[in-house]
Scaffold this motif. Sequence first.
Motif, PDB file in Angstrom:
ATOM      1  N   GLY A 152       0.815  -1.202   0.000  1.00 58.48           N
ATOM      2  CA  GLY A 152       0.000   0.000   0.000  1.00 58.48           C
ATOM      3  C   GLY A 152       0.852   1.257   0.000  1.00 58.48           C
ATOM      4  N   GLN A 153       0.186   2.396   0.143  1.00 54.39           N
ATOM      5  CA  GLN A 153       0.855   3.695   0.169  1.00 54.39           C
ATOM      6  C   GLN A 153       0.708   4.294   1.565  1.00 54.39           C
ATOM      7  N   PRO A 154       1.716   5.031   2.046  1.00 50.88           N
ATOM      8  CA  PRO A 154       1.596   5.645   3.371  1.00 50.88           C
ATOM      9  C   PRO A 154       0.578   6.782   3.415  1.00 50.88           C
ATOM     10  N   LEU A 155       0.251   7.386   2.263  1.00 49.76           N
ATOM     11  CA  LEU A 155      -0.738   8.462   2.207  1.00 49.76           C
ATOM     12  C   LEU A 155      -1.748   8.181   1.103  1.00 49.76           C
ATOM     13  N   PRO A 156      -3.018   8.531   1.328  1.00 48.88           N
ATOM     14  CA  PRO A 156      -4.042   8.335   0.284  1.00 48.88           C
ATOM     15  C   PRO A 156      -3.965   9.463  -0.752  1.00 48.88           C
ATOM     16  N   TYR A 157      -2.983   9.400  -1.631  1.00 49.95           N
ATOM     17  CA  TYR A 157      -2.768  10.497  -2.585  1.00 49.95           C
ATOM     18  C   TYR A 157      -4.006  10.776  -3.434  1.00 49.95           C
ATOM     19  N   THR A 158      -4.582   9.722  -3.995  1.00 47.50           N
ATOM     20  CA  THR A 158      -5.713   9.941  -4.906  1.00 47.50           C
ATOM     21  C   THR A 158      -6.928  10.500  -4.166  1.00 47.50           C
ATOM     22  N   GLY A 159      -7.128  10.078  -2.912  1.00 49.57           N
ATOM     23  CA  GLY A 159      -8.228  10.629  -2.121  1.00 49.57           C
ATOM     24  C   GLY A 159      -8.029  12.117  -1.856  1.00 49.57           C
ATOM     25  N   LEU A 160      -6.782  12.536  -1.615  1.00 48.94           N
ATOM     26  CA  LEU A 160      -6.514  13.958  -1.391  1.00 48.94           C
ATOM     27  C   LEU A 160      -6.793  14.789  -2.644  1.00 48.94           C
ATOM     28  N   VAL A 161      -6.393  14.243  -3.811  1.00 46.12           N
ATOM     29  CA  VAL A 161      -6.635  14.965  -5.066  1.00 46.12           C
ATOM     30  C   VAL A 161      -8.135  15.099  -5.321  1.00 46.12           C
ATOM     31  N   ALA A 162      -8.877  14.007  -5.110  1.00 41.19           N
ATOM     32  CA  ALA A 162     -10.321  14.050  -5.332  1.00 41.19           C
ATOM     33  C   ALA A 162     -11.005  14.997  -4.347  1.00 41.19           C
ATOM     34  N   PHE A 163     -10.558  14.983  -3.079  1.00 41.52           N
ATOM     35  CA  PHE A 163     -11.148  15.865  -2.072  1.00 41.52           C
ATOM     36  C   PHE A 163     -10.838  17.339  -2.392  1.00 41.52           C
TER      37      PHE A 163
END
Length: 374
Positions: free
Chosen positions: A58-69
């Motif tokens: 996995g990734q340590p940060l939800p990058y795609t969720g941050l971009v969508a938010f």
Amino acid sequence: MPFVVPRAPDLPPATWTAYGLTTLTVVPLVLRRRAPVLVLLTVLTAGALYNVAVDGPGQPLPYTGLVAFYTVAELSSPPKRLGVTVLTAVAVLVSVGLGRQDLRELFFSLFVFAAAYAFGRLTVTRQAYLRAVEDRARQLELTHRIEAEQAVARERSRIAREMHDILSHAVSLMIVQAEAGPVAVRTAPERAEAAFDAISETGRDAMVQLRRMLGLLREPEAAPDTPRAPQPGLAALPGLVERVRDSGLAVSYRATGVPRPPGPAVEATVYRIVQEALTNVVRHAGADTVHVLLDHGTETLALTVTDDGRGPGAHRGPGPGLGLVGIRERAAAHGGTATTGPGPDRLGFRVRVAIPRTAPETGGGNERVAGEAR
């Protein structure tokens, strides 16, 4: 990366299922500006499935969720933003609760999502500011263009008045003298010689004035130190009257009151008005006498030109009456008024002009070239 660099044996293997779910958290971002809320829900759902159903890298940060938010904060309406914010906060709480249940991780996740939201709103503010600046620039450009066009129109009108005054006055006097010349040759040769002298003098004077005007039009800034003759003023009125008198018209000039210089611009305007009024008399009125009265009042400079000719109808002339219009425009340029109509006892024609001494000058008359020579 597991397909390029082998993973450590103690780490879970990278499977196609894991990469399929990871892809579902990325690909929807292509449509994030068309449907930001739906894309955010899709991304969060794919991430939740990844954490619950797949034990993979996995990734340590939800990058795609941050971009969508961030996109929701930038593009969505206030009600949608409020609902999505609450839903995202719940998702973060659930994700941390199902994970390590670390308070530090909870605050960090809430912080990065709040930062994404703040950046989205700042983007909206910046875009609104840029649009306002661009609109202001367009308005200023439009205003400058309109002002430039108005300045060109005013200058064109001023030049037209000057050309009309110079040419109309000179040509009218020349025509009168030329028509009287053949008769004078037979009856009074000395008068014929004076008439021809007047024709040549009037023509030379008109040519000098036209050369000065055209020289300024061609090279307005070519030689700023070049000496220029001043605009004609009140002191030149007796000479103007004398030239018209030489054409055979009985012209009288009288000044009353205490002379107080009204300024070069007003003096030039009064001179041109008298010139135009006398030109109209010579061309149209068929008058025998003309009286020019200049009254130096304490508050108003008043001018009256009265003839004993055929009356108002004769002064209209064959054209559109540009001379009388020019007289009104010149007076209005200095806050004054001009009235025209029948003379005393409804005989002849009279032009009356009143110019306040303290009136501010506008941009429509001769004031721009008041102290200039042309």
